[in-house]
Design a protein around this motif. Structure first.
Motif, PDB file in Angstrom:
ATOM      1  N   LYS A  87       0.842  -1.197   0.000  1.00 49.76           N
ATOM      2  CA  LYS A  87       0.000   0.000   0.000  1.00 49.76           C
ATOM      3  C   LYS A  87       0.877   1.248   0.000  1.00 49.76           C
ATOM      4  CE  LYS A  87      -3.549   2.487   2.573  1.00 49.76           C
ATOM      5  NZ  LYS A  87      -4.244   2.877   1.344  1.00 49.76           N
ATOM      6  N   ARG A 133       2.279   4.883   0.626  1.00 53.18           N
ATOM      7  CA  ARG A 133       2.107   5.770   1.771  1.00 53.18           C
ATOM      8  C   ARG A 133       2.504   7.204   1.447  1.00 53.18           C
ATOM      9  NH1 ARG A 133       4.991   1.357   3.254  1.00 53.18           N
ATOM     10  NH2 ARG A 133       6.899   2.595   3.086  1.00 53.18           N
ATOM     11  N   HIS A 163       3.086   6.570  -4.339  1.00 56.78           N
ATOM     12  CA  HIS A 163       1.891   6.612  -5.182  1.00 56.78           C
ATOM     13  C   HIS A 163       2.276   6.807  -6.647  1.00 56.78           C
ATOM     14  CE1 HIS A 163      -1.588   6.431  -2.503  1.00 56.78           C
ATOM     15  NE2 HIS A 163      -0.868   7.070  -1.612  1.00 56.78           N
ATOM     16  N   LEU A 207      -5.854   9.293  -6.233  1.00 57.46           N
ATOM     17  CA  LEU A 207      -5.830   9.271  -4.777  1.00 57.46           C
ATOM     18  C   LEU A 207      -7.243   9.284  -4.200  1.00 57.46           C
ATOM     19  CD1 LEU A 207      -3.032  11.943  -4.164  1.00 57.46           C
ATOM     20  CD2 LEU A 207      -2.785   9.447  -4.099  1.00 57.46           C
ATOM     21  N   ASP A 254      -5.982   8.969   1.196  1.00 55.15           N
ATOM     22  CA  ASP A 254      -4.632   9.015   0.635  1.00 55.15           C
ATOM     23  C   ASP A 254      -4.214  10.455   0.336  1.00 55.15           C
ATOM     24  OD1 ASP A 254      -4.249   6.281   0.722  1.00 55.15           O
ATOM     25  OD2 ASP A 254      -5.003   5.951  -1.305  1.00 55.15           O
ATOM     26  N   THR A 295      -3.134  12.175   3.455  1.00 58.30           N
ATOM     27  CA  THR A 295      -1.821  11.697   3.878  1.00 58.30           C
ATOM     28  C   THR A 295      -0.714  12.266   3.009  1.00 58.30           C
ATOM     29  OG1 THR A 295      -2.756   9.631   4.742  1.00 58.30           O
ATOM     30  CG2 THR A 295      -0.408   9.639   4.234  1.00 58.30           C
TER      31      THR A 295
END
Length: 250
Positions: free
Chosen positions: A99, A101, A106, A153, A157, A160
């Protein structure tokens, strides 16, 4: 015993002692079980993966032992190694990522070059790369919206990646420990949500926190038990907030 062999540090590499003042780029979040599963599906052994990375991607230091270390989570492939590994396993890099972060993770998950992201959101490349390195997104609302669309996103997300988790956590902690109604507007300015859904989420979080604290004391727990339960709740307040929103959404 087997040893993991790495290429020797060169003067132009970040981890060379002559350049110790520079930050080593963080490794992407690697999904080791996915790598093992994909390799097994191709009926390949670790030695075959290592050979493919050496022969096709010019990584002479990659050995069977290094591939095994990745799959056992003893070591983590760099961005370049992950890209080569994906090529050998006939998959996209995103299939080997855990995943994401950070902003950089991303981007890697989407298989985008930093130049692509910088151009699309309207930043100069050096400025964008610095944001990735420091994990500190600085963009206008328009640029942030472009970033969210480009990287796909979700709202959690996005919060973050743009570095707002800590501020959101502070607001939510205050909301559940005092009067939640006073924090609907501040949280709403940070998290663009339907006001009614936001009010419901804050109210439920407040009730859950207060109920847990009351229950801890009524069960005969001392102040230390109550404090521990309260700290655990508050430490995970952002995750609880998103979970609560998801539960009340139609």
């Amino acid at each position: 015993m087997w040893a993991v062999r790495r290429p020797p540090a060169q003067p132009n590499q970040p981890n060379h002692p002559n350049r110790s003042s520079r930050r080593t780029p963080p490794t992407p979040p690697f999904d080791a079980p996915a790598a093992r599963r994909l390799r097994a599906a191709l009926n390949m052994g670790p030695e075959h993966v290592a050979y493919g990375m050496r022969a096709s991607y010019g990584l002479p230091y990659v050995t069977e032992d290094l591939v095994i270390a990745w799959e056992r989570e003893i070591a983590t492939p760099s961005s370049g190694e992950l890209t080569a590994l994906a090529g050998v396993l006939w998959c996209s890099p995103s299939e080997l990522l855990g995943k994401p972060r950070t902003l950089r993770e991303h981007r890697l998950a989407r298989g985008l070059a930093p130049e692509d992201v910088a151009r699309s959101v309207g930043h100069e490349l050096p400025a964008y790369l610095r944001m990735e390195e420091l994990d500190d997104w600085r963009g206008t609302d328009r640029q942030s919206a472009a970033l969210a669309g480009l990287l796909g996103l979700s709202l959690p997300d996005f919060i973050t990646v743009t570095g707002r988790d800590a501020k959101l956590a502070d607001l939510l902690r205050s909301a559940v420990t005092t009067r939640w109604q006073a924090y609907v507007r501040p949280v709403g300015k940070m998290v663009p949500l339907d006001r009614r859904a936001l009010e419901t989420a804050l109210q439920e979080l407040h009730q859950d926190y207060q109920g847990q604290m009351t229950a801890t004391l009524s069960w005969g727990g001392d102040n230390s038990d109550s404090s521990a339960a309260g700290r655990e709740f508050l430490n995970r307040i952002v995750d609880r907030f998103w979970t609560t929103l998801q539960a009340i959404s139609p």
